[in-house]
Scaffold this active site. Structure first.
Site, PDB file in Angstrom:
ATOM      1  N   CYS A  55      -0.903   0.859  12.024  1.00 22.41           N
ATOM      2  CA  CYS A  55      -1.882  -0.191  12.310  1.00 22.41           C
ATOM      3  C   CYS A  55      -2.278  -0.901  11.008  1.00 22.41           C
ATOM      4  O   CYS A  55      -1.464  -1.543  10.386  1.00 22.41           O
ATOM      5  CB  CYS A  55      -3.094   0.381  13.033  1.00 22.41           C
ATOM      6  SG  CYS A  55      -2.697   1.260  14.552  1.00 22.41           S
ATOM      7  N   ASP A  87       0.939  -4.677  23.353  1.00 25.87           N
ATOM      8  CA  ASP A  87       0.293  -4.727  22.046  1.00 25.87           C
ATOM      9  C   ASP A  87      -0.178  -6.151  21.774  1.00 25.87           C
ATOM     10  O   ASP A  87       0.628  -7.060  21.602  1.00 25.87           O
ATOM     11  CB  ASP A  87       1.280  -4.287  20.965  1.00 25.87           C
ATOM     12  CG  ASP A  87       0.612  -3.991  19.634  1.00 25.87           C
ATOM     13  OD1 ASP A  87      -0.484  -4.517  19.388  1.00 25.87           O
ATOM     14  OD2 ASP A  87       1.199  -3.226  18.842  1.00 25.87           O
ATOM     15  N   HIS A  97      -0.681  -0.310  21.727  1.00 16.23           N
ATOM     16  CA  HIS A  97      -0.971  -0.274  20.295  1.00 16.23           C
ATOM     17  C   HIS A  97      -1.705   1.028  19.945  1.00 16.23           C
ATOM     18  O   HIS A  97      -2.664   1.412  20.608  1.00 16.23           O
ATOM     19  CB  HIS A  97      -1.851  -1.465  19.921  1.00 16.23           C
ATOM     20  CG  HIS A  97      -2.125  -1.578  18.461  1.00 16.23           C
ATOM     21  ND1 HIS A  97      -1.272  -2.220  17.587  1.00 16.23           N
ATOM     22  CD2 HIS A  97      -3.160  -1.121  17.712  1.00 16.23           C
ATOM     23  CE1 HIS A  97      -1.781  -2.161  16.365  1.00 16.23           C
ATOM     24  NE2 HIS A  97      -2.914  -1.500  16.420  1.00 16.23           N
TER      25      HIS A  97
END
Length: 253
Positions: free
Chosen positions: A141, A186, A218
């Protein structure tokens, strides 16, 4: 932009089960870090991994992930990117992530590139001081951006899971192999941006890989629910993707 800025999905997830085995140290007597060391006789000589975490920072999941990399022979270091001010897992919907990024929780401790870059650079210097001559980096991330940014600082091979905040020019500037694990759903690393990233990576002439995992969102590779079969499978395969990438491009080189 090759991936969008972080959003609330970057703070949601499930804690992994297990007991971390590494140790907490200080880099330059000021930066907290977690170090996971391979068992005696198992280390891949000269090879190490800088683990650049998501906004949750050093906690149960990232520590256990670092331990896993160490089990495969890679000494692994997680620097505290946030000076003791990470985002708590599963923060409330009203949490202002962008305010935290730009100001910190106390309004005086920003987590922008100007503040994070030096910490990453210190982490690279520290792990190389442990005898690492071939450095891999993993970024999840938020951390994905800093893998991409820091080939220039000594990263040889990179891997990122569902990256956020990556600028096109940053991706275009990589100087070594890069592997990406992506989620079907995502809003940060969207289908459009994933395909754009593929075109940019082709232009770098560096080895690259983008694996897409269905049935996950995600954050799946570090905060997925291990009680859900599809999420467990994707998380495990994304980890093995990283190991195979490093074994081929870091160890074998």
């Amino acid at each position: 932009m090759a991936s969008n800025p972080p959003a609330r999905c970057c703070t949601l997830g499930t804690l992994f089960e297990g007991t971390p085995k590494g140790k907490t140290i200080k880099i330059d007597n000021k930066i907290d870090a977690y170090v996971a060391t391979p068992a005696e006789g198992k280390a891949k000589n000269g090879c190490g991994i800088l683990y650049i975490p998501d906004v949750i920072g050093i906690y149960q999941n990232s520590q256990l992930m670092a331990d896993l990399f160490a089990e495969y022979g890679y000494i692994t270091v997680i620097p505290d990117l946030f000076n003791g001010d990470p985002v708590k897992l599963n923060r409330s919907e009203g949490f202002d992530l962008f305010k935290w990024l730009n100001e910190g929780s106390d309004g005086k401790n920003p987590h922008t590139t100007a503040y994070v870059d030096p910490i990453v650079e210190a982490g690279i210097k520290y792990i190389k001081g442990l005898g690492v001559t071939k450095l891999g980096a993993v970024g999840y991330c938020f951390g994905g951006k800093y893998v991409v940014r820091h080939y220039k600082s000594g990263i040889d091979v990179g891997y990122t899971g569902h990256p956020s905040f990556v600028e096109e020019e940053e991706l275009a500037a990589i100087t070594g192999p890069l592997s990406i694990a992506a989620a079907e759903t995502d809003t940060i690393f969207t289908t459009e941006l994933r395909q754009k990233s593929e075109q940019i990576l082709k232009g770098t002439k560096q080895p690259f890989q983008i694996n897409l995992f269905s049935g996950v969102e995600h954050g799946f590779s570090v905060r997925g629910d291990m009680k859900v079969k599809a999420q467990r499978f994707a998380k495990e395969q994304a980890f093995l993707q990283a190991i195979a990438w490093f074994d081929n491009y870091l160890v074998a080189e």
